[in-house]
Design an enzyme around this catalytic site. Structure first.
Site, PDB file in Angstrom:
ATOM      1  N   ARG A 146       1.031  -1.019  -0.152  1.00 22.89           N
ATOM      2  CA  ARG A 146       0.048   0.067   0.078  1.00 22.89           C
ATOM      3  C   ARG A 146       1.021   1.119  -0.054  1.00 22.89           C
ATOM      4  O   ARG A 146       2.159   1.093   0.335  1.00 22.89           O
ATOM      5  CB  ARG A 146      -0.886  -0.047   1.182  1.00 22.89           C
ATOM      6  CG  ARG A 146      -0.229   0.000   2.506  1.00 22.89           C
ATOM      7  CD  ARG A 146      -1.125   0.066   3.802  1.00 22.89           C
ATOM      8  NE  ARG A 146      -0.434  -0.022   4.828  1.00 22.89           N
ATOM      9  CZ  ARG A 146      -0.757  -0.144   6.272  1.00 22.89           C
ATOM     10  NH1 ARG A 146      -1.928  -0.127   6.387  1.00 22.89           N
ATOM     11  NH2 ARG A 146       0.074  -0.236   7.169  1.00 22.89           N
ATOM     12  N   ASN A 184      -3.815   7.744   4.655  1.00 26.91           N
ATOM     13  CA  ASN A 184      -3.427   7.130   5.825  1.00 26.91           C
ATOM     14  C   ASN A 184      -1.940   6.913   6.092  1.00 26.91           C
ATOM     15  O   ASN A 184      -1.076   6.573   5.264  1.00 26.91           O
ATOM     16  CB  ASN A 184      -3.937   5.588   5.737  1.00 26.91           C
ATOM     17  CG  ASN A 184      -3.541   4.715   7.100  1.00 26.91           C
ATOM     18  OD1 ASN A 184      -4.559   4.984   7.767  1.00 26.91           O
ATOM     19  ND2 ASN A 184      -2.648   3.955   7.284  1.00 26.91           N
ATOM     20  N   GLU A 185      -1.457   7.630   7.127  1.00 22.83           N
ATOM     21  CA  GLU A 185      -0.145   7.777   7.421  1.00 22.83           C
ATOM     22  C   GLU A 185       0.770   8.134   6.355  1.00 22.83           C
ATOM     23  O   GLU A 185       1.703   7.489   5.721  1.00 22.83           O
ATOM     24  CB  GLU A 185       0.581   6.467   7.943  1.00 22.83           C
ATOM     25  CG  GLU A 185      -0.261   5.998   9.105  1.00 22.83           C
ATOM     26  CD  GLU A 185       0.535   4.866  10.092  1.00 22.83           C
ATOM     27  OE1 GLU A 185       1.081   4.031   9.393  1.00 22.83           O
ATOM     28  OE2 GLU A 185       0.045   4.920  11.232  1.00 22.83           O
ATOM     29  N   CYS A 196       8.940  13.153 -10.101  1.00 24.57           N
ATOM     30  CA  CYS A 196       9.398  13.899  -8.940  1.00 24.57           C
ATOM     31  C   CYS A 196      10.608  14.625  -9.391  1.00 24.57           C
ATOM     32  O   CYS A 196      11.119  15.817  -8.561  1.00 24.57           O
ATOM     33  CB  CYS A 196       9.974  12.836  -7.944  1.00 24.57           C
ATOM     34  SG  CYS A 196       8.203  12.117  -7.354  1.00 24.57           S
ATOM     35  N   GLU A 341      -5.524   5.628  15.839  1.00 29.04           N
ATOM     36  CA  GLU A 341      -5.234   4.242  16.157  1.00 29.04           C
ATOM     37  C   GLU A 341      -4.426   4.048  17.422  1.00 29.04           C
ATOM     38  O   GLU A 341      -3.387   4.536  17.516  1.00 29.04           O
ATOM     39  CB  GLU A 341      -4.319   3.710  15.063  1.00 29.04           C
ATOM     40  CG  GLU A 341      -5.097   3.729  13.624  1.00 29.04           C
ATOM     41  CD  GLU A 341      -4.105   3.143  12.337  1.00 29.04           C
ATOM     42  OE1 GLU A 341      -3.162   2.443  12.774  1.00 29.04           O
ATOM     43  OE2 GLU A 341      -4.462   3.476  11.263  1.00 29.04           O
TER      44      GLU A 341
HETATM   45  C1  GAL Z   1      -0.559   1.671  11.216  1.00 26.61           C
HETATM   46  C2  GAL Z   1      -1.388   1.557   9.905  1.00 26.61           C
HETATM   47  C3  GAL Z   1      -2.701   0.589  10.031  1.00 26.61           C
HETATM   48  C4  GAL Z   1      -2.322  -0.498  10.357  1.00 26.61           C
HETATM   49  C5  GAL Z   1      -1.501  -0.728  11.740  1.00 26.61           C
HETATM   50  C6  GAL Z   1      -1.035  -1.858  12.357  1.00 26.61           C
HETATM   51  O1  GAL Z   1       0.530   2.091  10.895  1.00 26.61           O
HETATM   52  O2  GAL Z   1      -2.146   2.892   9.799  1.00 26.61           O
HETATM   53  O3  GAL Z   1      -3.349   0.674   8.808  1.00 26.61           O
HETATM   54  O4  GAL Z   1      -1.263  -1.177   9.341  1.00 26.61           O
HETATM   55  O5  GAL Z   1      -0.270   0.344  11.495  1.00 26.61           O
HETATM   56  O6  GAL Z   1       0.103  -2.490  11.349  1.00 26.61           O
END
Ligand code: GAL
Length: 702
Positions: A146, A184-185, A196, A341
Site C-alpha cells: 500500500r 493513511n499515514e 518527481c 489508532e
Molecule cells: C498503522 C496503519 C494501520 C495498520 C496498523 C497496524 O501504521 O495505519 O493501517 O497497518 O499500523 O499495522
C-alpha cells in the site's frame, strides 16, 4: 561522594542571580479552537477502526451492538477501500458503506471516513503502472502492499481528485459522517522518477530564482558540482559511495515534506469545497520525521495520530509515547488532538511479532493520551483480520469475536470516559517548559550522522524525561512558533539555525527566559552549510562561549565532574568550551581536556543560557540540571514519582485534572501532599494516593 542533586544545588546557589531571571507569570500556551467533544455531539470521541467490508453483513448489527455496549461512539472506516468504492474507473458504489453507516448510526456511532487513496486499486496500476513510486536505483514498485504511489504522477493526482470528489459528494449531507481522514499515514515512499525529478527542479527554481543563487547556497563549487541549467539538478539518488551534497539533500527533504503537504491540500480543498461542514484530519505518526508536521497541519481541523506504545517500550518506556503525544499536540499549537489508532492488542505483521501487553495496560496507555491532551481515542482495530499481512495484529476482538479481556478493559474505559467528559471538556495541557524540535536539524543529522552513538530523539528524551520525572508538563514547539509563553526552552542539538530563529531565541532570553542548548548547536546555516563563525556560530553570543576543539567520540571513557568532585559518565560528543562571558558549571574529568568546561551558564539580558557540551547516560545528571533550571526559572516540581508512575495534568479555569498512571505490575502510591477528588468515584482521595497495578487515578483539584 555527594549526591548529584546536592552537587547541582551547590552550583545553583553560586550562580543564582540576586533578582529572579523571570519577571512575573508568563501567559500559558495559546488557546485551541477546535473542540472534538462538541464535534462528536458532546461525547468524548471513543472509537474503533472498523473494516465492515471484510466481514459478512450479517455480522454488522452484532458488531454495532457490542461496540455500543463498550461505550464506543465513533468509528474510522474506508481508508483502504478505494476499489470497493470505485470498482471500475468512474463507477462509484458507496452502497455497502451506506448500509454500514446506517447500522452504526442506529447505535449512536458516528464515523470519520478515510479518503481511500492509501490503497489505489489494481485497475489503476494496470492502466498506469507509473503511478507507483520509483526507488533510488530506478526500479519502479509494483501493485501490492500500500502507499507506494508517486506524489507527482498526473494520472494518480487525477484519480485522487475523482475518488475524493465522489466521496465528498456522496457524504456531504450524511449526518452519520462527521469528518474525513485524508489518506493513511502519509509520508512514504521517496520517489525518484521523472515526475518527481521535474517537480524538484521546479521547486528549486521557485526557491532560488537563479542558478547562481542555488549554486552559491549549496556550495556547488565543492567537487565541481556547479549546475549550468535547471534540468541538470538531480535527486539524491544512487551515486558512487552513496553520498550527495548535504545542501541538496536537505532541500530534497523539504521538497518531499512540501510535496506531501501539497497532496494533502489537494484533497483538503476538494473536501472543504464540497462538504464544508465536515472536519478534516489525517492520521500521523508521532516521532516519524520525513514530514514536518508543524507545517503539514496548518490545513487540518485537528491533529490525529497512531499510537503504538509497544514500539517505544524498549526505548524510553512510557516517555516514548508521552513525547510523541506532546509533539503531535505541539504540531498544531497545542490544540487538543485525538488518537486515530490506539494499540489494542499484540502487534504483528507477516514478518514480526511484538510483545503482548497485560490487558490493563491498554487502558493506561489510552488514558495517557487523554492526560497529554487527547479528546478522542480510537482503538486499532475493532477485530483482528482473518486476511492479509496483518492477521497477527490484534484488534480489540480476535477473529472469533469473543468478548475477551481486552474488550472488557476497553468497555470499562468506555463507561468511565463518558463520566469524565464534562470534566475533561474545555481542559488543556498547560506548560511552562517547551522542547524545541527542529525538523531541519533532524534531517541534517540523518544526512550527515554525527557519531555512531548519537540519536537526536534520544537527546530530546534526555531533557524531556528529566522534566517529566518531576511531573512538569512539557510542550513541544517548532522554530516558527512563538516561545514567549514559556519560562524554560530546551533546544537540544540545535544544529541548523538561521538569523530569524537566533533573533527569536535572543528575544526569549532577553525577556527573562532560560534557554538550554546542547552540543552541536549553531553549526549549520539553513542551507546545511557549515558556519564560518566560531562555534557555536550564531548562538555563541547567547551562550557566552566559543568552541575551538571537540572530540566526537573517544575511545577512552569520559566523565564530567561537578564543582564538589562528584562525577558522572559522558558518552556522546565532547565540546571543549572556552569561556567568553559564561561561567563554568561542570568540567571534563578525563583525556587531554580534563579540567576544561563541559557545561556552562551565561547570564544574558534578563535571562540565561545553559550550554551542555556533551551527553551523559546518567539520568541523575539531567535530574540535577532540570532542578537547577527549575530553581532559576521559578518552576514548581510535582511530587516525587516512583519509577513506572507518570503524572500529567490538564486544566481549565478553576480546576486542575491530575492523571496518575501506573505502568507497572505492582501497587504504587504517590504523595500528592494535598487532598483531591477522585473524578470517577467522586470520593475525596487521601494525600497519599494509591494506584493499583496497571491502573490509574484521575483526580481533580480546585
Ligand atoms: C498503522 C496503519 C494501520 C495498520 C496498523 C497496524 O501504521 O495505519 O493501517 O497497518 O499500523 O499495522
Amino acid at each position: 561522594m555527594r549526591s548529584w542533586n546536592k552537587a547541582w544545588g551547590a552550583v545553583a546557589s553560586v550562580f543564582m542571580l540576586a533578582t529572579p531571571i523571570l519577571g512575573g507569570q508568563r501567559p500559558s500556551s495559546s488557546p485551541r479552537p477546535f473542540n472534538l467533544i462538541q464535534w462528536n455531539h458532546g461525547k468524548f470521541v471513543y472509537g474503533a477502526d472498523y473494516y465492515p467490508e471484510a466481514w459478512p453483513e450479517s455480522q454488522w448489527g452484532k458488531d454495532a451492538e457490542m461496540m455500543q455496549a463498550a461505550g464506543i461512539n465513533f468509528v474510522r472506516m474506508g481508508e483502504f477501500s478505494w476499489v470497493k468504492m470505485e470498482p471500475e474507473e468512474g463507477h462509484f458504489d458507496f452502497s455497502w458503506l451506506d448500509r454500514a453507516l446506517k447500522i452504526l448510526s442506529a447505535h449512536g456511532i458516528h464515523a470519520v471516513l478515510g479518503t481511500p487513496t492509501a490503497s489505489p486499486p489494481a485497475w489503476l496500476y494496470a492502466e498506469y503502472p507509473d503511478i507507483a513510486a520509483m526507488n533510488a536505483e530506478g526500479i519502479r514498485y509494483r501493485f501490492g502492499s500500500r502507499r507506494n504511489y508517486c506524489l507527482h504522477n498526473p494520472h494518480f493526482l487525477a484519480a485522487t481528485r475523482q475518488i475524493v470528489t465522489a466521496l465528498a459528494e456522496h457524504y456531504k449531507d450524511n449526518p452519520a459522517v462527521i469528518g474525513f481522514q485524508i489518506d493513511n499515514e502519509l509520508g512514504n515512499p521517496y520517489c525518484y522518477d521523472n515526475y518527481c525529478l521535474t517537480a524538484f527542479q521546479n521547486w528549486c527554481r521557485d526557491k532560488y530564482k537563479t542558478l547562481d543563487a542555488l549554486n552559491r547556497a549549496w556550495g556547488t563549487v565543492f567537487w565541481g558540482h556547479t549546475y549550468t541549467a535547471w534540468p541538470q539538478i538531480p535527486l539524491p539518488w544512487n551515486t558512487l559511495y552513496g553520498v550527495h551534497n548535504p545542501s541538496l539533500e536537505l532541500d530534497y527533504d523539504r521538497f518531499f515534506s512540501d510535496s506531501t503537504k501539497n497532496y494533502l491540500e489537494l484533497q483538503a480543498r476538494i473536501l472543504r469545497r464540497i462538504a464544508p461542514t465536515k472536519a478534516i484530519t489525517t492520521n500521523e505518526m508521532g516521532m516519524f520525521d520525513a514530514i514536518d508536521y508543524s507545517r503539514l497541519n496548518t490545513s487540518l481541523d485537528f491533529v490525529a495520530w497512531d499510537n503504538y506504545p509497544m514500539f517505544d517500550q524498549n526505548q524510553s518506556d512510557y516517555f516514548g509515547p508521552a513525547l510523541a503525544h506532546d509533539l503531535m499536540r505541539g504540531s498544531k499549537h497545542n490544540q487538543n488532538f485525538m488518537v486515530m489508532e490506539e494499540e489494542a492488542g499484540l502487534p504483528g505483521w507477516t514478518t514480526f511479532w511484538g510483545h503482548q501487553a497485560p490487558p490493563g495496560l491498554y487502558r493506561v496507555w489510552a488514558y495517557q493520551a487523554v492526560a497529554h491532551g487527547a479528546d478522542g481515542v480510537c482503538f486499532f482495530r475493532w477485530r483482528t483480520s482473518t486476511y492479509g499481512t496483518e492477521q497477527y495484529w490484534q484488534g480489540i476482538l480476535d477473529q472469533d469475536s469473543y468478548p475477551n479481556s481486552r474488550y472488557h478493559v476497553i468497555a470499562r474505559m468506555g463507561k468511565e470516559i463518558q463520566r469524565l467528559t464534562p470534566i475533561l471538556e474545555g481542559s488543556h495541557v498547560v506548560s511552562q517548559v517547551a522542547l524545541l524540535v527542529s525538523p531541519d536539524s533532524r534531517w541534517a543529522f540523518h544526512i550527515q550522522p554525527l557519531t555512531r552513538g548519537f540519536n537526536y530523539n534520544r537527546q530530546l528524551h534526555r531533557y524531556y524525561d528529566a522534566f517529566r520525572r518531576r511531573a512538569v508538563n512539557v510542550d513541544v514547539t517548532f522554530p516558527q512558533d512563538n516561545f514567549s509563553a514559556y519560562k524554560v526552552l530546551v533546544a537540544p542539538s540545535l544544529f541548523v539555525v538561521n538569523s530569524e530563529l537566533v533573533r527569536k531565541l535572543t528575544q526569549f532570553v532577553n525577556h527573562g527566559g532560560l534557554l538550554i542548548l546542547s552540543y552541536r548547536s549553531g553549526v549549520k546555516d539553513s542551507h546545511n552549510v557549515f558556519t564560518t563563525r566560531t562555534l557555536p556560530g550564531r548562538l555563541a553570543p547567547l551562550a557566552g562561549i566559543s568552541i575551538h576543539d571537540y572530540d566526537p567520540e573517544t575511545t577512552q571513557p569520559q566523565k564530567i565532574v561537578m564543582s564538589d568532585g562528584a562525577s558522572y559518565p559522558a558518552d556522546v560528543w565532547f565540546d571543549i568550551l572556552t569561556l567568553l562571558t559564561a561561567r563554568v558549571l561542570v568540567t571534563y574529568g578525563e583525556n587531554f581536556y580534563a579540567g576544561q568546561p563541559a557545561v556552562t551558564i551565561n547570564h544574558y539580558g534578563r535571562g540565561a543560557v545553559i550550554y551542555v557540551g556533551t551527553e551523559s547516560p546518567s539520568n541523575r545528571f539531567y535530574d540535577g540540571l532540570v532542578k537547577l533550571a527549575a530553581r532559576r526559572a521559578g518552576l514548581t516540581f510535582g511530587p516525587k514519582l516512583p519509577t513506572g508512575i507518570e503524572m500529567a495534568t490538564r486544566q481549565k479555569p478553576g480546576e486542575k485534572i491530575i492523571f496518575l498512571l501506573n505502568y507497572t505490575g505492582k501497587p504504587q502510591s504517590v504523595e500528592l501532599g494535598t487532598a483531591t477528588r477522585n473524578a470517577l468515584t467522586g470520593q475525596t482521595e487521601p494525600v497519599n494516593v494509591a494506584i493499583p497495578p496497571y491502573d490509574l487515578r484521575v483526580l481533580t483539584q480546585r
